[in-house]
Scaffold this motif. Structure first.
Motif, short mmCIF file in Angstrom:
data_model
loop_
_atom_site.label_atom_id
_atom_site.label_comp_id
_atom_site.label_asym_id
_atom_site.label_seq_id
_atom_site.Cartn_x
_atom_site.Cartn_y
_atom_site.Cartn_z
N ILE A 146 11.80 60.92 73.84
CA ILE A 146 10.43 61.43 73.81
C ILE A 146 9.54 60.39 74.48
CG2 ILE A 146 8.48 62.09 72.31
CD1 ILE A 146 10.74 64.14 72.26
N ALA A 147 8.59 60.83 75.29
CA ALA A 147 7.67 59.90 75.96
C ALA A 147 6.99 59.00 74.93
CB ALA A 147 6.63 60.68 76.76
N TYR A 148 6.87 57.75 75.29
CA TYR A 148 6.35 56.74 74.37
C TYR A 148 5.01 57.15 73.75
CZ TYR A 148 5.08 52.23 72.49
OH TYR A 148 4.72 51.22 71.64
N GLU A 149 4.09 57.64 74.57
CA GLU A 149 2.76 57.98 74.06
C GLU A 149 2.75 59.23 73.20
OE1 GLU A 149 3.17 60.07 77.99
OE2 GLU A 149 3.58 58.02 77.31
N ARG A 150 3.86 59.96 73.15
CA ARG A 150 3.94 61.19 72.35
C ARG A 150 4.84 61.03 71.13
NH1 ARG A 150 1.78 65.63 75.18
NH2 ARG A 150 1.75 66.51 73.09
N GLN A 151 5.39 59.84 70.93
CA GLN A 151 6.25 59.61 69.77
C GLN A 151 5.42 59.63 68.49
OE1 GLN A 151 8.56 56.05 70.60
NE2 GLN A 151 9.40 56.97 72.46
N GLY A 152 6.05 60.05 67.40
CA GLY A 152 5.38 60.12 66.11
C GLY A 152 4.58 61.39 65.89
N GLN A 153 4.71 62.37 66.77
CA GLN A 153 3.96 63.63 66.66
C GLN A 153 4.84 64.81 66.25
OE1 GLN A 153 1.95 64.21 70.42
NE2 GLN A 153 1.02 62.19 70.36
N GLY A 154 6.08 64.54 65.89
CA GLY A 154 7.00 65.61 65.49
C GLY A 154 7.73 66.26 66.65
N LEU A 155 7.48 65.79 67.87
CA LEU A 155 8.15 66.39 69.04
C LEU A 155 9.64 66.09 69.05
CD1 LEU A 155 5.48 65.65 71.79
CD2 LEU A 155 5.89 67.80 70.58
N GLY A 156 10.03 64.91 68.56
CA GLY A 156 11.44 64.57 68.49
C GLY A 156 12.20 65.52 67.59
N ARG A 157 11.62 65.82 66.44
CA ARG A 157 12.24 66.78 65.51
C ARG A 157 12.37 68.14 66.18
NH1 ARG A 157 8.12 68.58 61.77
NH2 ARG A 157 7.71 69.62 63.70
N ASP A 158 11.27 68.60 66.79
CA ASP A 158 11.30 69.92 67.43
C ASP A 158 12.30 69.99 68.57
OD1 ASP A 158 9.28 70.55 65.65
OD2 ASP A 158 7.68 70.48 67.15
N LEU A 159 12.36 68.92 69.37
CA LEU A 159 13.30 68.92 70.50
C LEU A 159 14.74 68.82 70.00
CD1 LEU A 159 13.37 69.14 73.56
CD2 LEU A 159 13.29 66.64 73.67
N LEU A 160 14.97 68.06 68.94
CA LEU A 160 16.32 67.97 68.38
C LEU A 160 16.76 69.33 67.84
CD1 LEU A 160 18.81 66.30 67.72
CD2 LEU A 160 17.74 65.73 65.53
N ILE A 161 15.87 70.05 67.19
CA ILE A 161 16.20 71.39 66.70
C ILE A 161 16.57 72.29 67.87
CG2 ILE A 161 15.20 73.48 65.68
CD1 ILE A 161 13.64 71.54 63.78
N GLU A 162 15.81 72.21 68.96
CA GLU A 162 16.11 73.02 70.14
C GLU A 162 17.48 72.64 70.71
OE1 GLU A 162 15.90 75.10 73.89
OE2 GLU A 162 16.32 72.97 73.67
N ALA A 163 17.77 71.34 70.75
CA ALA A 163 19.06 70.87 71.27
C ALA A 163 20.21 71.35 70.38
CB ALA A 163 19.07 69.34 71.36
N ILE A 164 20.02 71.30 69.07
CA ILE A 164 21.06 71.78 68.14
C ILE A 164 21.29 73.28 68.34
CG2 ILE A 164 21.52 72.25 65.70
CD1 ILE A 164 20.20 69.49 65.12
N GLU A 165 20.22 74.04 68.49
CA GLU A 165 20.37 75.48 68.69
C GLU A 165 21.10 75.77 70.01
OE1 GLU A 165 16.30 76.72 68.23
OE2 GLU A 165 16.56 77.05 66.07
N ARG A 166 20.77 75.02 71.06
CA ARG A 166 21.44 75.22 72.35
C ARG A 166 22.91 74.82 72.25
NH1 ARG A 166 18.96 76.26 77.27
NH2 ARG A 166 16.99 75.53 76.39
#
Length: 167
Positions: A90-110
């Protein structure tokens, strides 16, 4: 926000997650690996088409002896299908906003979708550092006791059940 498969038209040169190896891999290797069918890279894009995260998947196999004990019970002594989450950032300036969780969920689903087509039982990750290890552990990934390489595994059916999807 949306996720797209990496293409030549995406601007990836300015991506910075704070980990040089992950930044360099995206810029230098992701497209080539995709062309050579070594991995598939998916980008998380904001509304201005800026890359705010990415992950890469590839297929592999794992022997039961390399799995956490509870995952290996009852499995045959040949490679068991798995999807490797080869890169994740996740881009450094966007870390800590829950994007990592959301992207991991998307990766798991894929990965789970791929597993329905090619019989993959596990998702594996190779955490790049202790922060990444802690992140994956929060989502149920387990490391093999005594494994110095640190690979972590999650059963796809368990991941889907935790997400409320089909198992």
């Amino acid at each position: 926000m949306r996720v797209e498969r990496l293409g030549n038209h995406h601007e990836i040169g300015n991506f910075n997650c704070g980990v040089k190896d992950l930044d360099d891999w995206l810029r230098v290797h992701a497209l080539d690996n995709q062309r050579r069918d070594l991995s598939r890279t998916f980008l998380l894009l904001d509304d201005a088409d800026r890359v705010v995260g990415y992950y890469a998947l590839t297929m592999g196999g794992v022997r039961k002896e390399s799995l956490p004990t509870r995952y290996g019970r009852g499995l045959p002594r040949f490679d068991i299908g798995m999807v490797l989450l080869a890169r994740f950032a996740i881009a450094y300036e966007r870390q800590g906003q829950g994007l990592g969780r959301d992207l991991l969920i998307e990766a798991i689903e894929r990965a789970a979708d791929a597993g329905t087509h090619v019989a993959a039982r596990f998702i594996a990750v190779d955490p790049i550092d202790e922060t990444a290890h802690a992140f994956y552990a929060k989502f149920g990934f387990r490391q093999v006791e005594g494994d110095v390489a640190g690979r972590m595994y999650l059963r796809i059916d368990e991941a889907l059940a935790a997400l409320g999807g089909p198992s």
